[in-house]
Design a protein around this motif. Structure first.
Motif, PDB file in Angstrom:
ATOM      1  N   GLY A 118       0.823  -1.203   0.000  1.00 27.30           N
ATOM      2  CA  GLY A 118       0.000   0.000   0.000  1.00 27.30           C
ATOM      3  C   GLY A 118       0.858   1.254   0.000  1.00 27.30           C
ATOM      4  N   THR A 119       0.185   2.393   0.056  1.00 29.55           N
ATOM      5  CA  THR A 119       0.879   3.681   0.093  1.00 29.55           C
ATOM      6  C   THR A 119       0.724   4.294   1.479  1.00 29.55           C
ATOM      7  N   TYR A 120       1.834   4.740   2.031  1.00 30.40           N
ATOM      8  CA  TYR A 120       1.866   5.276   3.387  1.00 30.40           C
ATOM      9  C   TYR A 120       2.250   6.755   3.345  1.00 30.40           C
ATOM     10  N   ALA A 121       1.576   7.549   4.177  1.00 33.28           N
ATOM     11  CA  ALA A 121       1.846   8.989   4.247  1.00 33.28           C
ATOM     12  C   ALA A 121       2.127   9.382   5.695  1.00 33.28           C
ATOM     13  N   SER A 122       2.860  10.492   5.853  1.00 33.27           N
ATOM     14  CA  SER A 122       3.221  10.972   7.185  1.00 33.27           C
ATOM     15  C   SER A 122       2.902  12.451   7.316  1.00 33.27           C
ATOM     16  N   THR A 123       2.527  12.862   8.513  1.00 30.22           N
ATOM     17  CA  THR A 123       2.326  14.290   8.783  1.00 30.22           C
ATOM     18  C   THR A 123       3.634  14.964   9.167  1.00 30.22           C
ATOM     19  N   ALA A 124       4.678  14.156   9.397  1.00 28.35           N
ATOM     20  CA  ALA A 124       5.953  14.704   9.873  1.00 28.35           C
ATOM     21  C   ALA A 124       6.875  15.134   8.741  1.00 28.35           C
ATOM     22  N   ILE A 125       6.837  14.398   7.615  1.00 28.47           N
ATOM     23  CA  ILE A 125       7.696  14.730   6.480  1.00 28.47           C
ATOM     24  C   ILE A 125       6.875  14.644   5.196  1.00 28.47           C
ATOM     25  N   PRO A 126       7.184  15.494   4.210  1.00 29.83           N
ATOM     26  CA  PRO A 126       6.331  15.613   3.011  1.00 29.83           C
ATOM     27  C   PRO A 126       6.627  14.585   1.926  1.00 29.83           C
ATOM     28  N   ILE A 127       6.634  13.314   2.281  1.00 28.48           N
ATOM     29  CA  ILE A 127       6.804  12.275   1.269  1.00 28.48           C
ATOM     30  C   ILE A 127       5.792  11.157   1.518  1.00 28.48           C
ATOM     31  N   LYS A 128       5.487  10.447   0.455  1.00 26.66           N
ATOM     32  CA  LYS A 128       4.704   9.231   0.569  1.00 26.66           C
ATOM     33  C   LYS A 128       5.594   8.059   0.156  1.00 26.66           C
ATOM     34  N   ILE A 129       5.359   6.900   0.762  1.00 28.65           N
ATOM     35  CA  ILE A 129       6.137   5.716   0.457  1.00 28.65           C
ATOM     36  C   ILE A 129       5.185   4.609   0.014  1.00 28.65           C
ATOM     37  N   ASN A 171       3.109  -2.171  11.488  1.00 29.67           N
ATOM     38  CA  ASN A 171       2.062  -2.669  12.381  1.00 29.67           C
ATOM     39  C   ASN A 171       0.828  -2.883  11.509  1.00 29.67           C
ATOM     40  N   PRO A 172       0.694  -4.081  10.898  1.00 32.36           N
ATOM     41  CA  PRO A 172      -0.383  -4.314   9.918  1.00 32.36           C
ATOM     42  C   PRO A 172      -1.780  -4.134  10.488  1.00 32.36           C
ATOM     43  N   THR A 173      -1.993  -4.508  11.741  1.00 33.74           N
ATOM     44  CA  THR A 173      -3.343  -4.401  12.318  1.00 33.74           C
ATOM     45  C   THR A 173      -3.773  -2.955  12.488  1.00 33.74           C
ATOM     46  N   GLU A 174      -2.818  -2.065  12.664  1.00 35.62           N
ATOM     47  CA  GLU A 174      -3.124  -0.636  12.824  1.00 35.62           C
ATOM     48  C   GLU A 174      -2.893   0.153  11.543  1.00 35.62           C
ATOM     49  N   ASN A 175      -2.481  -0.542  10.460  1.00 39.13           N
ATOM     50  CA  ASN A 175      -2.163   0.118   9.190  1.00 39.13           C
ATOM     51  C   ASN A 175      -1.106   1.214   9.361  1.00 39.13           C
ATOM     52  N   GLN A 176      -0.110   0.927  10.169  1.00 44.62           N
ATOM     53  CA  GLN A 176       0.934   1.901  10.456  1.00 44.62           C
ATOM     54  C   GLN A 176       2.309   1.383  10.035  1.00 44.62           C
ATOM     55  N   MET A 177       3.217   2.319   9.809  1.00 44.11           N
ATOM     56  CA  MET A 177       4.607   2.003   9.490  1.00 44.11           C
ATOM     57  C   MET A 177       5.486   3.070  10.116  1.00 44.11           C
ATOM     58  N   ILE A 178       6.610   2.668  10.694  1.00 40.15           N
ATOM     59  CA  ILE A 178       7.576   3.615  11.253  1.00 40.15           C
ATOM     60  C   ILE A 178       8.865   3.543  10.437  1.00 40.15           C
ATOM     61  N   GLU A 207      12.882   8.761  14.070  1.00 41.15           N
ATOM     62  CA  GLU A 207      11.739   7.925  13.728  1.00 41.15           C
ATOM     63  C   GLU A 207      10.590   8.781  13.215  1.00 41.15           C
ATOM     64  N   PHE A 208       9.915   8.300  12.150  1.00 38.95           N
ATOM     65  CA  PHE A 208       8.797   9.022  11.559  1.00 38.95           C
ATOM     66  C   PHE A 208       7.640   8.053  11.356  1.00 38.95           C
ATOM     67  N   LYS A 209       6.459   8.426  11.854  1.00 42.49           N
ATOM     68  CA  LYS A 209       5.289   7.573  11.757  1.00 42.49           C
ATOM     69  C   LYS A 209       4.555   7.806  10.448  1.00 42.49           C
ATOM     70  N   PHE A 210       4.151   6.708   9.800  1.00 43.59           N
ATOM     71  CA  PHE A 210       3.364   6.752   8.577  1.00 43.59           C
ATOM     72  C   PHE A 210       2.085   5.946   8.785  1.00 43.59           C
ATOM     73  N   ARG A 211       1.038   6.327   8.056  1.00 41.58           N
ATOM     74  CA  ARG A 211      -0.214   5.570   8.096  1.00 41.58           C
ATOM     75  C   ARG A 211      -0.617   5.215   6.664  1.00 41.58           C
ATOM     76  N   LYS A 212      -1.119   3.990   6.497  1.00 42.46           N
ATOM     77  CA  LYS A 212      -1.550   3.544   5.178  1.00 42.46           C
ATOM     78  C   LYS A 212      -2.783   4.319   4.740  1.00 42.46           C
ATOM     79  N   GLU A 213      -2.755   4.799   3.486  1.00 42.09           N
ATOM     80  CA  GLU A 213      -3.883   5.568   2.969  1.00 42.09           C
ATOM     81  C   GLU A 213      -5.036   4.646   2.597  1.00 42.09           C
TER      82      GLU A 213
END
Length: 440
Positions: A368-379, A420-427, A434-440
């Motif tokens: 999936g695609t993950y976005a962060s509020t901390a840095i302006p990139i998507k992964i 963290n697949p159950t929370e749809n999160q990635m660090i 460390e930068f937190k990302f969430r799956k869109e």
């Protein structure tokens, strides 16, 4: 020579150290043995104190096709470390009163925009505003292996134009140091290679340092490689293009010898050395400040084709360090940190490259695609058979290795992605951040 991007800009690591001449060389050898075992690095390192080499180690091959093993005298292209040599040569010309820092470049390059306002100091500090000819990657890679004349390179630089007005900001540009190379040739009335030999190589007896030509394996010169599952021969930039911006060939032993002499005031005058070390904006003149907690060091890094290199010098302890590489499948910053930590008696870990086996279906939960509020990139996370692939905004895709427990790594840039697949999160972890990302 070419600017390289990772998911994040490399973060300076501050390390508190106290130096001891006696350090654990056995552990450091074990560190390099591990890199060799897992095919992570081909190249060489050296450390000197008071001008005497106290550690050196070489891994891999100078030429894989010929199965020619590298040794401490194998010569590597050092990319932008060439700029430190070029800056020193400019100050040799200044010390001889042939040129001055505040003179403009109009006399040398009247057709370059703002030539009547851009000074030699602006070029040295990367504050000229002249566009970097390597920034236009798609176009640059079409011609970088072909020889270019000064006239042709000046036309390319002139076409690139100006990114900002002189001395209003700092922006790294290879064009600056190519122009300085031409200024040196016009000032000393000899080719750059001869200037380098006469004023630095010969006086310091640098037996393995010179301006490169076509790579000659019979002269113990390394070819360079990129790791794509195995080592692939990289393209070979024609040295007529970078000259003093990235064309020098050397070894770590020669580099620690050069840097020790430079910072001891044996290459240029003390006044010139002080100017070279003075930072204006982001850069000194041909060198960068390298802080290690409460200690101040200077150095430079470089890359060209599959080659990478770095050197640093610390007056506290009179320690010089250098690394040259013709192929890396690891983060060279981590190697440098390990070597310096060993020398300065700080803790460091021998890396664990064992990977966890995962089936292609196991990887689906991470896609999936993950976005962060901390840095302006998507992964964006995709997969290739049993491997995850990560691609950040406007950057190339990278292949990750599984460490188990939902953690994947990209050793070359020191990147860790923890899911963290159950929370749809990635660090995203890199450089101690460390930068937190969430799956869109």
């Amino acid at each position: 020579m070419i600017k390289k991007l990772t998911l994040l800009t490399f973060l300076t690591i501050l390390v508190h150290f106290s130096f001891s001449q006696s350090f654990d060389k056995i552990k450091l050898d074990a560190y390099f043995d591990t890199l060799s075992k897992y095919n992570k690095f081909m190249g060489s390192v050296a450390v000197a104190q008071n001008g005497h080499v106290i550690y050196n180690r070489t891994l891999g091959f100078a030429n894989l096709k010929e199965q020619q093993k590298a040794n401490e005298n194998t010569k590597y292209r050092i990319g932008s470390i060439s700029k430190t040599f070029t800056a020193a040569l400019v100050f040799k010309a200044i010390d001889e009163k042939k040129i001055s820092l505040d003179q403009t470049i109009q006399k040398f390059f009247p057709d370059i925009k703002n030539a009547d306002k851009i000074t030699i100091a602006n070029l040295l500090y990367h504050r000229s505003g002249i566009h970097d000819f390597t920034d236009d990657q798609e176009e640059y890679l079409k011609w970088h292996t072909q020889p270019k004349t000064e006239k042709e390179m000046l036309a390319i630089i002139s076409k690139g134009g100006i990114d900002f007005e002189p001395d209003t900001q700092s922006d790294y540009s290879n064009s600056n140091y190519l122009l300085l190379s031409y200024i040196l040739e016009k000032t000393f009335k000899m080719p750059y290679a001869q200037i380098l030999h006469k004023y630095i190589v010969k006086p310091l007896a640098l037996t393995n340092t010179f301006l490169g030509k076509k790579i000659n394996s019979k002269n113990n010169e390394a070819s360079s490689y990129r790791f794509e599952g195995n080592w692939k021969l990289a393209d070979e930039t024609d040295i007529s293009i970078p000259l003093g911006a990235g064309g020098i060939v050397s070894t770590p032993i020669d580099l620690v010898k050069f840097s020790t002499a430079l910072f001891e005031g044996k290459v240029i005058s003390q006044n010139s050395l002080a100017q070279m070390k003075t930072v204006n904006g982001k850069y000194g003149m041909g060198i960068l400040a390298i802080p290690f907690y409460d200690k101040a060091g200077f150095g430079h890094s470089g890359s060209i084709d599959g080659f990478s290199a770095t050197f640093s010098y610390f007056s506290d302890g009179n320690i010089a360090y250098a690394l040259t590489s013709n192929g890396t499948n690891f983060n060279n910053n981590s190697i440098s940190l390990a070597v310096l930590s060993a020398v300065f008696n700080k803790e460091y870990q021998i890396p664990d490259f064992k990977t966890a086996e995962q089936s292609t279906s196991d990887l689906n939960k991470y896609l999936g695609t993950y976005a962060s509020t901390a840095i302006p990139i998507k992964i964006t996370i995709t997969k290739g058979n049993t491997t995850l692939i990560a691609q950040a905004t406007d950057q190339p895709a990278i292949r990750l290795s599984s460490k188990g427990n939902h953690e994947f790594i990209f050793e070359d840039a020191g990147i860790i992605l923890s899911f963290n697949p159950t929370e749809n999160q990635m660090i995203l972890k890199q450089g101690g951040k460390e930068f937190k990302f969430r799956k869109e």
